[in-house]
Design an enzyme around this catalytic site. Structure first.
Site, PDB file in Angstrom:
ATOM      1  N   GLY A   9       0.815  -1.215   0.000  1.00 59.81           N
ATOM      2  CA  GLY A   9       0.000   0.000   0.000  1.00 59.81           C
ATOM      3  C   GLY A   9       0.841   1.254   0.000  1.00 59.81           C
ATOM      4  CB  ALA A  10       4.256   1.747  -0.960  1.00 58.46           C
ATOM      5  CB  SER A  11       0.244   4.115  -4.496  1.00 56.96           C
ATOM      6  OG  SER A  11      -1.028   4.043  -3.870  1.00 56.96           O
ATOM      7  CB  VAL A  64      -2.215  -7.324   0.746  1.00 55.52           C
ATOM      8  CG1 VAL A  64      -0.995  -6.519   0.327  1.00 55.52           C
ATOM      9  CG2 VAL A  64      -3.340  -6.435   1.250  1.00 55.52           C
ATOM     10  CG  ASN A  90       0.962   1.470   4.825  1.00 49.67           C
ATOM     11  OD1 ASN A  90       0.710   2.190   5.797  1.00 49.67           O
ATOM     12  ND2 ASN A  90       0.557   1.791   3.585  1.00 49.67           N
ATOM     13  CE1 TYR A 155      -8.456   0.873   9.366  1.00 49.85           C
ATOM     14  CE2 TYR A 155      -8.647   1.733  11.601  1.00 49.85           C
ATOM     15  CZ  TYR A 155      -7.937   1.616  10.418  1.00 49.85           C
ATOM     16  OH  TYR A 155      -6.704   2.228  10.290  1.00 49.85           O
ATOM     17  CB  ALA A 157     -12.663  -6.630  14.371  1.00 50.05           C
ATOM     18  CE  LYS A 159      -5.355  -1.072  10.181  1.00 50.49           C
ATOM     19  NZ  LYS A 159      -4.131  -1.283   9.358  1.00 50.49           N
TER      20      LYS A 159
END
Length: 247
Positions: A9-11, A64, A90, A155, A157, A159
């Site tokens: 998720g690096a964009s 992912v 990420n 979200y 849950a 994390k």
């Protein structure tokens, strides 16, 4: 030989800042994007910024949430760079809603990326790092996973699950000289928080002792520490970066 960092998720947002910071630290960078659209709208810019820091960098497309795609991603990065020394999990999404109105699709989509995606990546990177007998894994969780947050059952849950995986992976992989830690951001100025109502954001800032949202660069700095030499005896930890925000 340069060390290699793979960031999912690096964009944009936090992931992009992490990629740039680790490039500045001398890592070759694998910029993971979910689609060609993400490559074109952010990924290439991140890649070029990393290259400008004097390291090698490439974009790699994979969702992912897809177990097989993650396997292919790890293989492609290993083939391109020769090793994977750092994995930063990420990638993450939100599909917010109150419990009484949340759909199964909202829950499953968030779980597939935020939770299962972390498993997918750790699962496929682990053999590479075990063979090297070294590696650093940093998972990006959230304060929502530690304290909960109304409207974010899915979200929170997902994390919280990342925290559990971090602790277990640290115990399993420690004997192979692989550290596994997590960072738990609070409210950070990213595209994900930019959509929040202005009044809501001001109300949140009033609850934060530092009276502001964090910057992506501040998360990137923590990740740089956890992937650097000064943290080689730190594993199984969750570093909260929230400006002192109570929940």
């Amino acid at each position: 030989m340069s060390k290699v960092a793979l960031i999912t998720g690096a964009s944009q947002g936090i992931g992009a800042c992490i990629a740039r910071r680790l490039a500045a630290e001398g890592f070759d960078i694998a910029v993971n994007c979910r689609s060609q659209a993400e490559v074109d709208n952010g990924g290439l810019e991140v890649r070029d910024a990393c290259r400008a820091a004097g390291v090698e960098a490439e974009c790699f497309i994979a969702s992912v949430s897809d177990f097989s795609a993650c396997e292919e991603l790890v293989k492609a990065v290993k083939d391109r760079f020769g090793s994977i020394d750092v994995l930063v999990n990420n990638a993450g999404i939100t599909k917010d809603g109150l419990i009484a109105r949340m759909t199964e699709e909202q829950f499953d989509l968030v779980a597939s990326v935020n939770y299962k995606g972390v498993f997918n990546m750790i699962r496929h990177v682990t053999p590479v790092m075990m063979k090297q007998r070294s590696g650093r894994i940093v998972n990006v969780t959230s304060v929502a996973g530690l304290y909960g947050n109304p409207g974010q059952l899915n979200y929170s849950a997902s994390k919280a699950g990342v925290v559990g995986m971090t602790l277990t992976a640290a115990k399993e992989l420690g004997p192979r000289n692989i550290t596994v830690n997590a960072v738990a951001p609070g409210f950070i100025e990213t595209p994900m928080t930019a959509v929040l109502d202005d009044k809501y954001k001001e109300d949140i800032k009033a609850q934060i002792p530092l009276r502001r949202f964090g910057q992506p660069e501040e998360i990137a700095g923590a990740v740089a520490f956890l992937t650097g030499e000064d943290s080689r005896y730190i594993t199984g930890q969750v570093l909260v970066i929230d400006g002192g925000m109570p929940m």
